[in-house]
Scaffold this motif. Structure first.
Motif, PDB file in Angstrom:
ATOM      1  N   HIS A 155       8.507  52.695 -47.060  1.00 47.43           N
ATOM      2  CA  HIS A 155       7.765  51.823 -47.995  1.00 47.43           C
ATOM      3  C   HIS A 155       8.337  50.237 -47.756  1.00 47.43           C
ATOM      4  CE1 HIS A 155       6.695  55.293 -50.369  1.00 47.43           C
ATOM      5  NE2 HIS A 155       7.682  55.604 -50.187  1.00 47.43           N
ATOM      6  N   SER A 216      -6.356  43.737 -36.057  1.00 47.83           N
ATOM      7  CA  SER A 216      -7.652  44.389 -36.771  1.00 47.83           C
ATOM      8  C   SER A 216      -8.444  45.141 -35.719  1.00 47.83           C
ATOM      9  CB  SER A 216      -8.582  43.478 -37.530  1.00 47.83           C
ATOM     10  OG  SER A 216      -8.798  42.180 -37.047  1.00 47.83           O
ATOM     11  N   TRP A 248       7.451  46.778 -37.887  1.00 47.93           N
ATOM     12  CA  TRP A 248       6.594  47.210 -39.099  1.00 47.93           C
ATOM     13  C   TRP A 248       6.560  46.065 -40.068  1.00 47.93           C
ATOM     14  CZ3 TRP A 248       5.378  52.436 -39.303  1.00 47.93           C
ATOM     15  CH2 TRP A 248       4.997  52.884 -40.562  1.00 47.93           C
ATOM     16  N   SER A 252       3.229  43.813 -42.445  1.00 48.48           N
ATOM     17  CA  SER A 252       3.317  44.230 -43.657  1.00 48.48           C
ATOM     18  C   SER A 252       2.042  43.796 -44.526  1.00 48.48           C
ATOM     19  CB  SER A 252       4.614  43.912 -44.650  1.00 48.48           C
ATOM     20  OG  SER A 252       4.752  42.729 -44.679  1.00 48.48           O
ATOM     21  N   ARG A 253       1.568  42.540 -44.041  1.00 46.28           N
ATOM     22  CA  ARG A 253       0.352  41.909 -44.536  1.00 46.28           C
ATOM     23  C   ARG A 253      -0.916  42.294 -44.024  1.00 46.28           C
ATOM     24  NH1 ARG A 253       2.501  38.208 -40.930  1.00 46.28           N
ATOM     25  NH2 ARG A 253       0.834  37.028 -39.682  1.00 46.28           N
ATOM     26  N   HIS A 254      -0.785  43.298 -42.989  1.00 47.61           N
ATOM     27  CA  HIS A 254      -2.037  43.757 -42.427  1.00 47.61           C
ATOM     28  C   HIS A 254      -2.531  45.103 -42.812  1.00 47.61           C
ATOM     29  CE1 HIS A 254      -2.243  40.383 -39.575  1.00 47.61           C
ATOM     30  NE2 HIS A 254      -1.162  40.456 -39.553  1.00 47.61           N
ATOM     31  N   THR A 255      -3.416  45.564 -43.382  1.00 50.45           N
ATOM     32  CA  THR A 255      -3.905  46.727 -43.840  1.00 50.45           C
ATOM     33  C   THR A 255      -4.977  47.265 -43.201  1.00 50.45           C
ATOM     34  OG1 THR A 255      -5.447  45.470 -45.391  1.00 50.45           O
ATOM     35  CG2 THR A 255      -3.124  46.063 -46.224  1.00 50.45           C
ATOM     36  N   SER A 256      -5.568  46.861 -41.939  1.00 47.08           N
ATOM     37  CA  SER A 256      -6.631  47.329 -41.268  1.00 47.08           C
ATOM     38  C   SER A 256      -6.373  48.658 -40.594  1.00 47.08           C
ATOM     39  CB  SER A 256      -6.993  46.250 -40.119  1.00 47.08           C
ATOM     40  OG  SER A 256      -6.137  46.146 -39.170  1.00 47.08           O
ATOM     41  N   GLU A 257      -7.463  49.306 -40.063  1.00 50.53           N
ATOM     42  CA  GLU A 257      -7.177  50.503 -39.497  1.00 50.53           C
ATOM     43  C   GLU A 257      -6.468  50.333 -38.138  1.00 50.53           C
ATOM     44  OE1 GLU A 257      -6.948  54.570 -39.188  1.00 50.53           O
ATOM     45  OE2 GLU A 257      -7.939  53.558 -40.691  1.00 50.53           O
ATOM     46  N   ARG A 260      -2.723  50.538 -39.052  1.00 51.65           N
ATOM     47  CA  ARG A 260      -2.320  51.856 -39.462  1.00 51.65           C
ATOM     48  C   ARG A 260      -2.122  52.484 -37.875  1.00 51.65           C
ATOM     49  NH1 ARG A 260      -1.312  55.279 -43.296  1.00 51.65           N
ATOM     50  NH2 ARG A 260      -1.570  57.470 -42.908  1.00 51.65           N
ATOM     51  N   ARG A 263       0.978  51.229 -36.270  1.00 50.14           N
ATOM     52  CA  ARG A 263       2.270  51.859 -36.921  1.00 50.14           C
ATOM     53  C   ARG A 263       2.514  53.293 -36.474  1.00 50.14           C
ATOM     54  NH1 ARG A 263       1.654  48.866 -42.785  1.00 50.14           N
ATOM     55  NH2 ARG A 263       3.452  47.449 -42.503  1.00 50.14           N
TER      56      ARG A 263
END
Length: 460
Positions: A155, A216, A248, A252-257, A260, A263
């Motif tokens: 988290h 992205s 990592w 943290s501010r990136h939420t694109s596929e 992920r 990561r």
């Protein structure tokens, strides 16, 4: 005054998010020590490309230490012996280091702990091997459930800042960096590597910040050899110039596929360490039975065509995408990940050459050669691993090259084909093939049929 504290450095050549440095700095004056260890029993000596990187990484760390009016102490020999001697010589209160999971380092840690006070910390991976287990409490052997469990557990991280360092009253003697003989000299083959890379924490952070601007698009671009879509963090991570926790956290501010997916690849590094923690000889021993005795065209069976292995190593197979990858590897010490899979599959399945020949070649030529990841990747492609691709899934290099638009990549690393059209360059027709470029070692259809026949004969 507090006793000096020795920091034992290996593949953790950074100041930020380095728990051993932080703990040592809290306890007293800090003596950072790197021991070039080619003597601990079972130790895999670093390959030539990794030694080039290590030289420059040590130089970069020494410069970073200079900002704290500190410096790096260099020695060579058996690490446990050298460090025990330094403790006695300096009156150090303890040795601090980051856990390493290669079997020879685990043995060296046990040896040193019997002789002096040794404090080991986690920090080269997202989580220590064995920390994330199945519902039954067993270590994972399959990547996908391991990955899902890691995403559920992670988290965020409290990334450690650089500590303030104080110096001992007296410094122990140090070898000169040049005397470690890490750089090639006769001949110096490292020109292309030097043009392609800048080792060190500052270069790694700058590169990663550039990568974040295009993460992205990573889901697609990572598969395109002609595009600069990779983060190229693997050698920086391997030598510990940055930690995966830092990367990592920075994402943290990136939420694109794409974020992920990236990561997930950091998690793959952890998965490889989990495997060698369970199976210490995993990069050298097939996990599945039968392959070694019945499948490979190996020297002990009298069938290995040495010229075929050499053609693969030298990028002379007649398959442009394979040859471009192998030449990129030789010139720059690195190969695009998609092409690594294609080149590895070609050696194993088109030529039926034991995966360990490829693993050893990569070990010597990759700047990011990693005992766990290298072995894990080769066993995945060969179908011999605890979690692996099926052997009967044979990559078609010609169609892979076209699918992932590798034309410009081929032109860069196989200049004999530079004038060919996009349509022809992936599989040059015989009438258009330049005289300087070799014919195929074996046709794809023939190789595929031979591999499947050998596999089914092994299973019968």
């Amino acid at each position: 005054m507090a006793k000096p504290q020795i920091v034992w450095l290996r593949r953790d050549l950074r100041l930020r998010d380095q728990a051993a440095f932080c703990a040592a700095a809290d306890a007293g004056p800090v003596i950072p020590v790197y021991v070039l260890d080619d003597e601990t029993p079972g130790n895999r000596k670093l390959g030539g490309a990794a030694r080039w990187w290590l030289h420059h990484s040590l130089k970069s760390l020494d410069d970073d230490l200079g900002r704290h009016h500190s410096k790096l102490v260099l020695r060579r020999g058996r690490a446990a012996d050298i460090l025990a001697e330094l403790v006695a010589q300096t009156g150090a209160g303890a040795v601090h280091g980051i856990h390493h999971y290669e079997p020879w380092w685990r043995e060296a840690e046990r040896d040193l702990a019997e002789r002096t006070e040794l404090h080991l910390y986690h920090g080269n991976y997202l989580m220590p091997p064995g920390k994330v287990t199945t519902g039954a409490g067993d270590p994972y052997k399959i990547f996908t459930p391991f990955k899902n469990a890691m995403f559920d557990r992670i988290h965020g991280f409290d990334v450690l800042e650089e500590p303030s360092l104080t110096n001992p009253d007296d410094w122990p003697e140090s070898d000169r960096l040049d005397d470690l003989n890490l750089l090639p000299s006769t001949p110096d083959w490292s020109g292309g590597i030097g043009e392609a890379w800048t080792p060190g924490t500052n270069a790694a952070i700058a590169r990663f910040e550039d990568f974040l601007d295009k993460v992205s698009d990573y889901e697609d671009d990572r598969n395109l050899p002609s595009e600069d879509g990779s983060s190229r963090m693997s050698p920086h991570l391997h030598h510990g110039e940055v930690s995966p926790r830092m990367l990592w956290d920075a994402m943290s501010r990136h939420t694109s596929e794409g974020a992920r997916t990236y990561r997930s690849e950091l998690i793959w590094r952890d998965f490889a360490q989990n495997l060698i923690y369970q199976f210490p000889d995993y990069p050298e021993k097939s996990y599945r039975d039968g392959y070694d005795d019945h499948l490979w065209r190996n020297p002990n069976r009298g069938h290995l065509i040495e010229s075929e292995l050499e053609a693969w190593q030298n990028g002379r197979t007649g398959y442009p995408i394979v040859d471009a990858g192998m030449r990129q590897l030789w010139q720059t010490g690195w190969m695009h990940n998609r092409v690594r899979m294609i080149a590895a599959s070609f050696l194993i399945k088109h030529l039926l050459i034991d995966w360990r020949h490829g693993e050893r070649w990569f070990w010597d030529t990759l700047v990011d050669a990693d005992y766990g990841s290298n072995g894990c990747n080769w066993q995945w492609v060969s179908g011999t691993g605890v979690d692996s691709n099926m052997f009967v899934r044979i990559m078609a290099p010609l169609s892979q090259s076209e699918k992932f638009d590798a034309a410009d990549y081929i032109r860069k690393f196989v200049p004999e084909l530079a004038d060919m059209s996009d349509e022809q360059i992936h599989d040059p027709p015989d009438e258009c093939r330049p005289e300087a470029y070799p014919a195929k070692l074996i046709g794809h259809k023939e190789a595929r049929e031979r591999a499947l026949e050998a596999y089914h004969a092994m299973k019968d």
